[in-house]
Design a protein around this motif. Structure first.
Motif, short mmCIF file in Angstrom:
data_model
loop_
_atom_site.label_atom_id
_atom_site.label_comp_id
_atom_site.label_asym_id
_atom_site.label_seq_id
_atom_site.Cartn_x
_atom_site.Cartn_y
_atom_site.Cartn_z
N ILE A 36 5.94 28.73 4.32
CA ILE A 36 6.40 27.46 2.69
C ILE A 36 6.40 28.46 1.84
O ILE A 36 5.08 28.85 1.74
CB ILE A 36 5.92 26.77 3.01
CG1 ILE A 36 6.26 24.81 2.52
CG2 ILE A 36 4.18 26.62 2.91
CD1 ILE A 36 5.79 23.63 2.01
N GLY B 104 11.81 18.38 9.82
CA GLY B 104 10.50 18.94 10.07
C GLY B 104 9.92 18.18 9.39
O GLY B 104 8.75 19.07 8.74
N LYS B 105 9.41 17.30 9.19
CA LYS B 105 8.65 16.63 8.24
C LYS B 105 7.58 16.51 8.66
O LYS B 105 6.63 17.39 7.41
CB LYS B 105 8.33 15.16 8.39
CG LYS B 105 10.49 14.77 7.21
CD LYS B 105 10.18 12.79 6.86
CE LYS B 105 9.95 11.93 7.73
NZ LYS B 105 10.70 12.34 9.06
N SER C 99 16.95 19.13 5.58
CA SER C 99 17.34 20.22 6.67
C SER C 99 18.43 21.10 6.04
O SER C 99 19.66 20.07 6.13
CB SER C 99 17.51 20.27 7.71
OG SER C 99 17.78 21.71 8.40
N GLN D 272 8.08 28.37 11.14
CA GLN D 272 7.22 26.80 12.29
C GLN D 272 5.66 27.67 11.45
O GLN D 272 5.36 26.45 12.52
CB GLN D 272 7.55 27.43 13.46
CG GLN D 272 9.39 26.18 13.54
CD GLN D 272 9.37 25.63 12.74
OE1 GLN D 272 8.44 24.10 13.02
NE2 GLN D 272 10.91 24.76 12.68
N TYR E 36 10.62 25.17 -0.34
CA TYR E 36 11.27 25.41 0.74
C TYR E 36 10.87 26.21 1.73
O TYR E 36 10.07 26.96 1.96
CB TYR E 36 12.59 25.83 0.46
CG TYR E 36 12.42 27.42 0.19
CD1 TYR E 36 12.08 28.63 0.54
CD2 TYR E 36 12.21 27.59 -1.32
CE1 TYR E 36 11.93 29.63 0.20
CE2 TYR E 36 12.38 29.01 -2.41
CZ TYR E 36 11.67 29.76 -1.51
OH TYR E 36 11.90 31.00 -1.01
N THR E 37 10.90 25.95 3.00
CA THR E 37 10.39 26.13 4.61
C THR E 37 11.44 27.13 5.35
O THR E 37 12.06 27.14 4.94
CB THR E 37 9.82 25.17 5.07
OG1 THR E 37 10.94 24.98 5.90
CG2 THR E 37 9.07 24.71 4.78
N VAL F 138 13.19 14.76 2.40
CA VAL F 138 12.82 16.49 2.92
C VAL F 138 14.42 16.49 3.80
O VAL F 138 14.64 15.77 4.23
CB VAL F 138 11.82 16.34 4.19
CG1 VAL F 138 11.96 17.97 4.64
CG2 VAL F 138 10.53 16.09 3.35
N THR G 214 5.98 20.03 8.11
CA THR G 214 6.41 20.69 6.73
C THR G 214 4.52 19.90 5.46
O THR G 214 3.91 20.02 5.28
CB THR G 214 7.26 19.34 5.65
OG1 THR G 214 8.36 20.61 5.95
CG2 THR G 214 6.77 20.08 3.78
N THR H 120 14.52 22.52 4.33
CA THR H 120 13.26 23.08 5.47
C THR H 120 14.53 23.95 6.31
O THR H 120 15.89 23.97 5.84
CB THR H 120 13.15 22.30 6.67
OG1 THR H 120 14.62 21.17 6.56
CG2 THR H 120 11.81 21.20 5.77
N LYS H 121 14.08 24.98 6.98
CA LYS H 121 14.75 25.85 7.82
C LYS H 121 16.04 26.34 7.03
O LYS H 121 17.19 26.81 7.58
CB LYS H 121 15.77 24.55 9.02
CG LYS H 121 15.09 23.80 9.75
CD LYS H 121 15.88 23.00 10.62
CE LYS H 121 14.72 21.39 11.73
NZ LYS H 121 15.80 20.76 12.39
#
Length: 343
Positions: A324, A159-160, A263, A318, A314-315, A261, A163, A289-290
């Motif tokens: 984020i 998910g770069k 996941s 979507q 951290y995300t 990044v 992000t 992420t995620k």
């Protein structure tokens, strides 16, 4: 030390045991010479000869995996029952054995010192204090706005691009910065179009760099902007070829902040492999992420602890730019311990 013994009739490790035999699992701290029992010597040599190298290698790898699982298993037998739910919860979160034992030993020590049991709330407060101290020396927080280039690295599928769009949108909307994008992800048309869509919404320019000359040209075109976000190609960076390609394409000597990044839905060992590939890059912080897609976020802390690298963001979804979070120790620990009250 003998860990266990069983009478077995099935074929055992490397085909040593035939018919009825005794299987013994033992461990030792120091290197030792273990004599080979006479009654299996002949069977052993015959069994190994009957296997090819690949079969032996596979069986050895499986044995290593099982032994590693045994080593990683945390024993809570020395802790009181009141403390075990929290420790089990942390284990289920994927937190490392060392960190769990730090938490358990501190809480148990204070319980003995005060000669009383602690409530869940008191246990969680001590856990927060122990873990906060463990990560207090690491850097946290998002981009500093003191450097012109924001470089986002990482493997495919983490998910770069999304992000980058989230970070860039906040820089534009909240900090009124003039922004632009450079993408080096020329392998996937969809990735370029996705970045262009975000850039159009933000009314920001996009340049595509197929090689180092393109990258230098893009920098010149955007010299008047405040921030330039670099979206690198998502590749299988377990292969060093792609790492070397990235080094040739991007000038890391620029006034740049670089983030890696990862996941959280990936296996911890796979994330370690990626991090090890990027040790020669000036990675300052992680972006995870995620987070919303997993119930085990302990590996984030394990990786920070092992590599002495903090976290920028951290995300948890979507939506751009909402999903984020700019990281700090308290936020991340509250996220880790959020479900412990109900454990």
């Amino acid at each position: 030390m003998i860990l266990s013994s069983n009478v077995i009739t099935s074929k055992g490790f490397l085909g040593f045991f035939q018919k009825k035999s005794v299987e013994v699992v033992a461990g030792f701290d120091e290197p030792a010479i273990i004599p080979e029992p006479a009654f299996i010597s002949k069977q052993a040599s015959l069994s190994v000869e009957s296997k090819n190298d690949e079969e032996i290698k596979n069986e050895m790898n499986e044995m290593k995996r099982l032994l590693q699982e045994m080593r990683q298993s945390v024993s809570f037998s020395n802790f009181p029952d009141e403390l075990k739910p929290l420790l089990t919860y942390l284990e289920n979160q994927g937190l490392s054995k060392e960190l769990i034992l730090q938490v358990g030993n501190e809480i148990f020590g204070q319980m003995k010192e005060n000669k009383k049991d602690f409530s869940k709330e008191e246990q969680l407060q001590i856990a927060m204090t122990v873990l906060s101290k463990e990560f207090s020396e690491l850097p946290f927080g998002g981009i500093t706005f003191s450097r012109k280039f924001i470089n986002v690295l990482g493997p495919t599928g983490v998910g770069k691009t999304t992000t980058i769009a989230k970070i860039a949108a906040r820089a534009l909307l909240e900090h009124k910065k003039k922004i632009g994008f450079i993408t080096t992800d020329t392998y996937r048309i969809a990735a370029i179009e996705q970045l262009r869509t975000y850039a159009n919404l933000l009314q920001a320019p996009v340049e595509i760099a197929y090689n180092s000359n393109d990258f230098e040209d893009a920098i010149m075109k955007m010299k008047d902007l405040d921030l330039i976000f670099i979206d690198t190609a998502g590749r299988n960076y377990k292969e060093m070829k792609f790492v070397d390609d990235l080094k040739r394409l991007i000038d890391f000597s620029l006034d740049m902040e670089s983030f890696l990044v990862l996941s959280v839905t990936s296996k911890e060992e796979d994330m370690k492999t990626i991090i090890n590939r990027f040790t020669s890059f000036p990675v300052e912080k992680f972006i995870f992420t995620k987070v919303d897609e997993t119930g085990s976020i302990g590996p984030m802390f394990n990786l920070m602890r092992q590599y002495k690298i903090g976290t920028a963001y951290y995300t948890d979804g979507q939506e751009v730019p909402e999903d984020i979070v700019e990281a700090d120790v308290d936020k991340m620990l509250k996220l880790l311990l959020a479900g412990a009250k109900h454990a």
